[in-house]
Design a protein around this motif. Structure first.
Motif, short mmCIF file in Angstrom:
data_model
loop_
_atom_site.label_atom_id
_atom_site.label_comp_id
_atom_site.label_asym_id
_atom_site.label_seq_id
_atom_site.Cartn_x
_atom_site.Cartn_y
_atom_site.Cartn_z
N MET A 140 3.72 38.32 -14.79
CA MET A 140 5.07 38.61 -14.32
C MET A 140 5.54 39.90 -14.97
O MET A 140 5.59 40.00 -16.18
N TYR A 141 5.84 40.88 -14.15
CA TYR A 141 6.37 42.14 -14.65
C TYR A 141 7.89 42.06 -14.69
O TYR A 141 8.51 41.37 -13.89
N PRO A 142 8.49 42.81 -15.60
CA PRO A 142 9.95 42.83 -15.64
C PRO A 142 10.51 43.40 -14.33
O PRO A 142 9.88 44.25 -13.69
N GLU B 142 9.62 36.77 -18.48
CA GLU B 142 9.97 36.46 -19.87
C GLU B 142 10.57 37.68 -20.55
O GLU B 142 11.50 37.56 -21.34
N GLU B 143 10.04 38.85 -20.24
CA GLU B 143 10.55 40.08 -20.85
C GLU B 143 11.99 40.36 -20.42
O GLU B 143 12.80 40.84 -21.22
N PHE C 66 17.60 42.16 -18.91
CA PHE C 66 18.00 42.17 -17.51
C PHE C 66 19.48 42.55 -17.38
O PHE C 66 19.85 43.36 -16.53
N ASP C 67 20.33 41.95 -18.22
CA ASP C 67 21.76 42.29 -18.19
C ASP C 67 21.96 43.79 -18.40
O ASP C 67 22.80 44.41 -17.75
N GLN C 68 21.18 44.36 -19.31
CA GLN C 68 21.27 45.80 -19.58
C GLN C 68 20.91 46.61 -18.34
O GLN C 68 21.56 47.61 -18.03
N LYS C 69 19.90 46.17 -17.61
CA LYS C 69 19.50 46.89 -16.40
C LYS C 69 20.60 46.84 -15.34
O LYS C 69 20.82 47.81 -14.61
#
Length: 158
Positions: free
Chosen positions: A73-75, A112-113, A126-129
Motif C-alpha cells: 500500500m502506497y501513501p 499505514e504511512e 494524510f491530514d497534512q496532505k
C-alpha cells in the motif's frame, strides 16, 4: 520500453495494445490498484516490476492458478486527494475543509504511512496532505474548479 539504469519502464500504450484494451481503461485499473505510473514526453509509462507484480504463479495441489500478488500500500498522493476533492465538489457543490478531510478519510484507502502521526503535531500525514491541498491551492490546480471562502470549498459554476 525505456531503460533508465537498472529500471525498465513499459509504455502504457503498448500494454493496452497487447491486452486489447483502451489506455484509459488501463490507467483506471492502475489508479484503482494504486500502481504508480508516470508521463514522460506526453507518453505514459509504468515500472516493469510494478506491472509484473500484478501476476504471480502460485502452486497448489498439482495445479497452478494465476492470482494477484499481494500489493504494498502506497501513501495517498496529493494529486489523488485533489482528484477526489474535485469529484466530491461536483456532487456536494460546497464543503468545509473539516468535512472534506473526514469524507476523504472514510472513502480513500489510506496506507499505514498515511496514518502515522506527524512529529510534534496531533494529526496524521494524510491530514497534512489535505491541509497542503488547501494551502497550495494557488499552484496545484484546485482553484480551477472551486473558490475558497472562509474555510469552505465552493464549486465554480460553468
Amino acid at each position: 520500453m525505456i531503460s533508465i539504469g537498472s529500471n525498465n519502464f513499459l509504455a502504457l500504450k503498448e500494454i493496452a495494445s497487447k491486452f486489447n484494451i483502451q489506455e484509459e481503461t488501463l490507467i483506471s485499473m492502475f489508479n484503482e490498484l494504486r500502481i504508480k505510473y508516470m508521463y514522460l514526453g506526453g507518453e505514459g509509462y509504468v515500472l516493469e516490476s510494478e506491472f509484473i507484480n500484478l501476476f504471480k504463479q502460485v502452486e497448489g495441489n498439482d495445479t497452478k492458478t494465476n492470482v494477484q500478488a499481494p500489493r504494498k500500500m502506497y501513501p495517498i498522493t496529493e494529486r489523488e486527494i485533489l482528484i477526489e476533492t474535485i469529484n466530491i465538489l461536483r456532487d456536494k457543490k460546497r464543503i468545509s475543509i473539516r468535512e472534506l478531510r473526514e469524507y476523504l478519510k472514510e472513502n480513500m484507502n489510506l496506507s499505514e504511512e498515511d496514518l502515522i502521526i506527524n512529529k510534534n503535531r496531533n494529526d496524521t500525514r494524510f491530514d497534512q496532505k489535505v491541509r497542503n491541498l488547501v494551502s497550495h491551492r494557488d499552484g496545484n490546480g484546485l482553484l480551477n474548479y472551486c473558490n475558497y471562502e472562509n474555510g469552505y470549498l465552493i464549486l465554480k459554476e460553468d
